[in-house]
Every structure is written in C-alpha cells, then in structure tokens.
Design an enzyme around this catalytic site. Sequence first.
Site, PDB file in Angstrom:
ATOM      1  CD  GLU A 177      -2.926  -1.302   2.250  1.00 39.54           C
ATOM      2  OE1 GLU A 177      -2.974  -0.375   3.083  1.00 39.54           O
ATOM      3  OE2 GLU A 177      -3.648  -2.321   2.331  1.00 39.54           O
ATOM      4  CD  GLU A 275      -3.709  -6.265   3.236  1.00 38.59           C
ATOM      5  OE1 GLU A 275      -4.688  -5.592   3.662  1.00 38.59           O
ATOM      6  OE2 GLU A 275      -2.539  -6.025   3.563  1.00 38.59           O
TER       7      GLU A 275
END
Length: 347
Positions: A177, A275
């Site tokens: 991220e 994810e």
Amino acid sequence: MTDRQPCNPSASGSAGELLRLLSGLPEKKDRRVVLGQYITRNSHNSNPYDPAQAWERYYQDVYRQSGEYPGLAGFDFSGRSVDGAGADSGPSDSNWREYAEYHHEQGGLLRFMWHASNPWTLETSWSQIPQGGGLEQLITPGSEAYDRWNGWLGRLADQLETYAKKDIPIIWGPLHEMNGRWFWWGTGATDQFREVWRHMYRYFTETRGLHNLLWMFCPDAKASCERAVEQYPGGSCVDIIAPDLYYVSADSGASPALYDEFSDPKYGKILGWGEIGVNTEERIDNRKFIEEIRSRFPLVTTYMQWGDVFSAGTIKTFALPSNDYMTELMRDDWMLPRGELAKLKNK
C-alpha cells in the site's frame, strides 16, 4: 502453460515451479484462482486472538465449516498492533512458523508480509517519516535509521533462510500500500521508494542468497494509480502485482484503474489481489470477490481475505468464517482451496 520466469535469475526450482503454476491459471477453464486467508502477525493482532487462536479461527474454522482449507495462508512478521502495543519492533516469525510450515507441507501456498515499525521513531507502520528524514537514509550509511533498518533486514533474512533451507517457496509482499500515505514508507519520495525496494531485493537475493522468494508488489486500489506507477521498482525485481482491494460496501464495485494499468502486457506480470475485504461491520457474501473476478478481473490468479478487525467497540468481519456462503465459495469451480491446489501441484 505460460513460460514465465522469476525476476531472480537464480530463483530456486520450487519458486520457479510456483511462478509457472500461477502463470498458467488464467488459461484454465476452472480451478484458476487460489483462495487465501490472512492468519496472523507474530503477536498483537488488530483482533483479540493470539497466533494460536488466530490459527484456530481463520484456518481450522474454515475447514470445520466448509470441509476445505484456504489454498494460501498469510502471515506477518510484525509484532506491533495498530495502537502500538508490543515492546519489540523487530521482525519475527517465532509464534507462527509451525503453522506456516504445516500449511506448506499439506500443499498450500505461503504469503509473507511485514508491517514494519518506523525505523526513525519506533512507532508503528501507521506513522510518518519525521521532519528531516527521508527514505534515502535507509540505504545510505551514517544514520541510526540506516543501522536499525538494515539490522531488521538481517533478522528477516535469518528467518527467511529457514524456509529457503527447506526449499519452501514464499510469496514475499513487503512495503505494501505504498501509494497511500498511512504507512511511513508511503510518505516519502517515489524514486526513493523504488531504491529502498531494490536495496532489499539485492540484499535478500545477492547478499543473503534467498532464492526461494517470489516478489509481490501490492499498491492500494483506492489510492493513486499514478503514484503506484511511479513507485513500481521494475520488472527485474517484481514477479507478481497484487493490489490491496477494499470495497466501501457490499454493494459497491471496485475501481479498475490499477488492474487496467498493470494488466498491460508491457508489465508481463502475474496479477492478484494482495488483500481483499469489504469495509463494513455487517456480514457479507463471501462469493462477491470471485464473482467480480470472473466478470471484471479475469487475470487475477489469487486473493487473500483479511482477518477481522476489532476497533473502538466495532468489528469489521473481513475473514472467510465470519461471513456468509463460505462453503459455496469453496465449491465454486473457479476456486483453488488447499485440497484442489495440492492436486494441481501434483499433476
């Protein structure tokens, strides 16, 4: 089957076999998406479970309820929670190594990650680079941050070496991220991020000889696509591109920006969701994710549902056993739970 080679020219045979297996999945008519479930950090999860309890909840309960195990199991070297609990900031697998090795022995795939603490301040991942700091300091000798960061990398390499000696291939997804700005490594300059990634890659592969790793780049689907492209460290040190995808609600769709960008043949990489979850406190239909992959993102080869998150009296139920239609999902003809994955690997 697609003849795709690992970015590391010295990759182990088992790592190469895993990459080729994943490369060939989009060509299959069925059994083409590896189903994953995140299990645990080394300690201090964002839920009340210690690693042994998380193993029961997110692995054994999946089998007890559905008769199948996740095909991919996710583990995190961090010992720190989002609220800062935990005295030791260094990476460790001591509380979950036995579970990871067991999953591999039964035919499953392993995805390792690391919510690294802040090497300047010792705060959690959810922090900022302090004023006067910069990512370049992590790869330039002469600072406390450099010494601490490279000490942590050494500890990580020592632990990853355990799996290399047992010829266990690992999907390694560090610094995830990065195109968001909630983790400290996402707050620095994009060119410096690339160099920090490449420094880790060279240290693990060239200096420490860790050839069992497949390198997974995991930007965030709701953050800037342009920033993710700028941070991409290059095909010579990435094997899989797998954005983290969190839906706003059970009824919302996913932004296709990162998928559209990184599915371009110029990248030539395997695609997945690093994810996945729905940001809601209500139970959702587990089948949502495979239905979206089937209809909108057919090159996705694997995804990993996150563990439940307990915060301020609320619970976000991301995990397989906490949501609905898990058995139906496991029996979907596109799915590769552990049993089906083991059959495919043994062909």
